[in-house]
Design a protein around this motif. Structure first.
Motif, mmCIF file in Angstrom:
data_model
loop_
_atom_site.group_PDB
_atom_site.id
_atom_site.type_symbol
_atom_site.label_atom_id
_atom_site.label_comp_id
_atom_site.label_asym_id
_atom_site.label_seq_id
_atom_site.Cartn_x
_atom_site.Cartn_y
_atom_site.Cartn_z
ATOM 1 N N UNK A 58 0.832 -1.210 0.000
ATOM 2 C CA UNK A 58 0.000 0.000 0.000
ATOM 3 C C UNK A 58 0.866 1.259 0.000
ATOM 4 N N UNK A 59 1.993 1.213 0.688
ATOM 5 C CA UNK A 59 2.836 2.410 0.706
ATOM 6 C C UNK A 59 3.517 2.609 -0.658
ATOM 7 N N UNK A 60 3.774 1.513 -1.375
ATOM 8 C CA UNK A 60 4.300 1.643 -2.739
ATOM 9 C C UNK A 60 3.231 2.201 -3.686
ATOM 10 N N UNK A 61 1.984 1.792 -3.476
ATOM 11 C CA UNK A 61 0.898 2.362 -4.292
ATOM 12 C C UNK A 61 0.873 3.883 -4.080
ATOM 13 N N UNK A 62 0.976 4.280 -2.809
ATOM 14 C CA UNK A 62 0.928 5.706 -2.492
ATOM 15 C C UNK A 62 2.070 6.473 -3.167
ATOM 16 N N UNK A 63 3.266 5.859 -3.178
ATOM 17 C CA UNK A 63 4.413 6.538 -3.800
ATOM 18 C C UNK A 63 4.184 6.783 -5.287
ATOM 19 N N UNK A 64 3.529 5.818 -5.950
ATOM 20 C CA UNK A 64 3.368 5.931 -7.394
ATOM 21 C C UNK A 64 2.050 6.582 -7.793
ATOM 22 N N UNK A 65 1.130 6.675 -6.849
ATOM 23 C CA UNK A 65 -0.148 7.308 -7.153
ATOM 24 C C UNK A 65 -0.582 8.176 -5.976
ATOM 25 N N UNK A 66 0.161 9.283 -5.730
ATOM 26 C CA UNK A 66 -0.121 10.112 -4.556
ATOM 27 C C UNK A 66 -1.541 10.682 -4.549
ATOM 28 N N UNK A 67 -2.178 10.758 -5.726
ATOM 29 C CA UNK A 67 -3.541 11.287 -5.774
ATOM 30 C C UNK A 67 -4.538 10.353 -5.074
ATOM 31 N N UNK A 68 -4.103 9.122 -4.787
ATOM 32 C CA UNK A 68 -5.007 8.176 -4.128
ATOM 33 C C UNK A 68 -4.814 8.145 -2.607
ATOM 34 N N UNK A 69 -3.995 9.065 -2.095
ATOM 35 C CA UNK A 69 -3.611 9.014 -0.674
ATOM 36 C C UNK A 69 -4.794 8.922 0.281
ATOM 37 N N UNK A 70 -5.838 9.708 0.046
ATOM 38 C CA UNK A 70 -6.975 9.705 0.980
ATOM 39 C C UNK A 70 -7.648 8.333 1.032
#
Ligand SMILES: [Zn+2]
Length: 131
Positions: A58-70
């Protein structure tokens, strides 16, 4: 601040590294990923490891898609407190972003969607059997 207080603070910041019993300060997963289950509050076999892997993805997803952070925050918070069904529902909302995408993925998006899929598999496995 005494040792117990500073450990409690660390547990608040990284609950996934500690025993899931609210009062216990046993560290189950070290920074390097070594897993030492709490003997007083055992979890299902492999649960600590699978949870750690899901959170890493999940933290890798966040790194590559910061727009999905919320959306990812909701997944991470649920997984950290072992509410895996809730985490799975929150994750499916995030994946809708990728499945509704009509143009081809950018490099970051394809990496993010791969990690999201891996996290989903781990959380789905975790949710089978428990709450
Ligand atoms: Zn414990």
């Amino acid at each position: 601040m005494n040792t117990a207080q500073s450990v409690r603070l660390l547990k608040e910041q990284h609950p996934e590294r500690y025993c899931s019993d609210p009062r216990c300060l046993w560290m189950v997963r070290s920074r390097t990923g070594d897993v030492t289950p709490c003997r007083k509050h055992p979890e299902r076999e492999g649960e600590i490891l699978a949870r750690g892997l899901a959170l890493d993805n999940l933290s890798l997803v966040r790194q590559h898609a910061p727009e999905l952070a919320t959306g990812l925050d909701a997944v991470v918070n649920a997984v950290r407190v072992r509410s895996y069904r809730t985490g799975l529902a929150a994750l499916d909302l995030v994946s809708a972003y990728f499945s509704n995408q009509e143009r081809p993925f950018t490099d970051d998006e394809s990496i993010a969607s791969r990690h999201l899929k891996a996290a989903r598999e781990q959380i789905a496995r975790l949710s089978g059997g428990s709450k």
